[in-house]
Design an enzyme around this catalytic site. Structure first.
Site, PDB file in Angstrom:
ATOM      1  CB  THR A  63      -0.956   0.174   1.081  1.00  0.00           C
ATOM      2  OG1 THR A  63      -1.671   1.291   1.198  1.00  0.00           O
ATOM      3  CG2 THR A  63      -0.193  -0.198   2.712  1.00  0.00           C
ATOM      4  CG  HIS A 114       4.722 -11.542  16.513  1.00  0.00           C
ATOM      5  ND1 HIS A 114       5.865 -12.753  16.200  1.00  0.00           N
ATOM      6  CD2 HIS A 114       5.308 -10.815  17.303  1.00  0.00           C
ATOM      7  CE1 HIS A 114       6.842 -12.155  16.763  1.00  0.00           C
ATOM      8  NE2 HIS A 114       6.648 -11.129  17.446  1.00  0.00           N
TER       9      HIS A 114
END
Length: 416
Positions: free
Chosen positions: A326, A378
């Site tokens: 992005t 994560h």
């Protein structure tokens, strides 16, 4: 009568929103002519007339319609109006007339009318109109005190002596207006997915910065020949997409996602490119970036961006994707923490290129720098992998020759 039904656009989609009718009720339409634009929770698409005839609409713009429901009907027995071509000529003939008429208008009065934002024509005294025209003032910033809302000379002078008063859009000064608009299906999907990403992933963001000097030099030197050879501009996105495709191959966890109790790895790079449109953010996919040339990437990005702007993206254009890029820099963003495009595990945020003083070989130099942000899940990606991925992207961008094969040419020559 032939029924025009809402087509199926995906297994999980049960309803769509009617954005607009491109043909009015009662109009004669040709076969395969576009009659309406619909929006699902993933994309917008067009509906075509199955037969030629007179259109009868059965829904209003903004309505939510179930898949398979009858959207409109076409009376194929109706004759095509013979006067249609003549009407087109009639509507075309008066076009040259208004300019000739407007030239007879007083010069001072025109800016007052043009600057009016209300539906009623703004009235002003001759002196006030002359000042407004000379200063090119917005009449919304002027509070009229004359009879019937007429702007007087002292009203204009008062507005000039107290600048900075401005209304919101077409509203009056000191407006307390509140508007409510129904959320589109696309906006509902964006909202749902963003909240889902925040609530269902262990999202973390790591940052780095990249010196864009080498890439800017390459673009400046080769952009004209590149466009002449390939028919597209050489932009930044192809460099970033290519760098990410190489780094994703070296750090496969960033290119994976969780599916139940399994990790799904991808031996290819299908990179989603975030594109901002008037209806919201969409993320069409450039597939097999690792196998594309720079020109191929630029052509595909240009094609998808055009389809996004014109609301022509299909479900296939938006499905899949193993990683997302992005670019908030086009809007001036210096730093941000992008949100993961689930079920993916990573998204790279590009930002504004800004000249900053950097310490290089013991000396201070002004370099065109860009902050990079990698948000990752994560649960899938460890700190070593996320930082390693971002450092590798930085290395590839600061040494664009590595994009050719992912390795230093000299070290490859020396087999090091």
């Amino acid at each position: 009568m032939t029924d025009i039904k809402v087509p199926s656009v995906g297994e999980s989609i049960s309803e769509v929103t009617l954005l607009k009718w491109t043909k009015k009720d009662g109009a004669y339409v040709e076969r395969d002519e576009v009659i309406a634009e619909l929006e699902s929770e993933k994309a917008t698409f067009e509906v075509n007339a199955e037969k030629a005839g007179v259109l009868k609409t059965l829904a209003q713009e903004g309505d939510t319609i179930q898949i398979g429901a009858v959207l409109a009907q076409i009376d194929e027995t109706a004759a095509k109006p013979a006067e249609a071509p003549k009407e087109e000529k009639k509507t075309a003939s008066p076009v040259p007339t208004p300019p000739a008429a407007t030239t007879t208008q007083p010069a001072a009065a025109a800016p007052v009318t043009a600057s009016a934002t209300s539906k009623e024509e703004v009235k002003a005294s001759p002196v006030a109109a002359a000042i407004i025209a000379d200063k090119k003032m917005d009449t919304r910033s002027i509070s009229p005190s004359g009879t019937g809302g007429k702007i007087m000379k002292h009203d204009v002078l008062d507005a000039l002596s107290h600048p900075g008063k401005m209304a919101f859009g077409d509203n009056e000064l000191l407006s307390r207006n509140v508007r409510k608009e129904k959320m589109t299906n696309l906006r509902k999907t964006i909202s749902r997915r963003l909240v889902e990403a925040k609530n269902t992933t262990a999202m973390l963001t790591t940052f780095n910065e990249v010196d864009m000097g080498r890439i800017m030099e390459i673009r400046s030197k080769h952009k004209d020949k590149f466009k002449e050879a390939h028919g597209v501009n050489l932009g930044f996105m192809s460099f970033f997409a290519k760098a990410c495709s190489i780094a994703l191959g070296e750090w496969p966890a960033v290119n994976a996602y969780i599916d139940g109790d399994e990790l799904v790895y991808h031996d290819y790079a299908d990179i989603s490119i975030a594109v901002s449109t008037p209806r919201g953010l969409t993320v069409p996919v450039v597939r097999n970036v690792e196998s594309l040339s720079m020109a191929d990437i630029e052509k595909k990005v240009l094609e998808l961006a055009g389809k996004a702007r014109d609301s022509k993206l299909t479900t296939e254009d938006l499905q899949g994707g193993t990683f997302t890029i992005t670019n908030g820099g086009v809007f001036g963003s210096l730093m941000s923490t992008p949100i993961i495009n689930i079920p993916q595990s990573g998204i790279l945020g590009m930002h504004k290129i800004q000249d900053r003083p950097m310490a290089i070989n013991g000396k201070v130099e002004i370099r065109p720098m860009m902050y990079l942000a990698l948000s990752y899940d994560h649960r899938v990606v460890d700190g070593r992998e996320s930082v390693g991925f971002l450092v590798r992207v930085k290395e590839l961008l600061e040494n664009p020759e590595l994009l050719l094969m992912g390795k230093d040419p000299v070290k490859t020559l020396l087999e090091l």
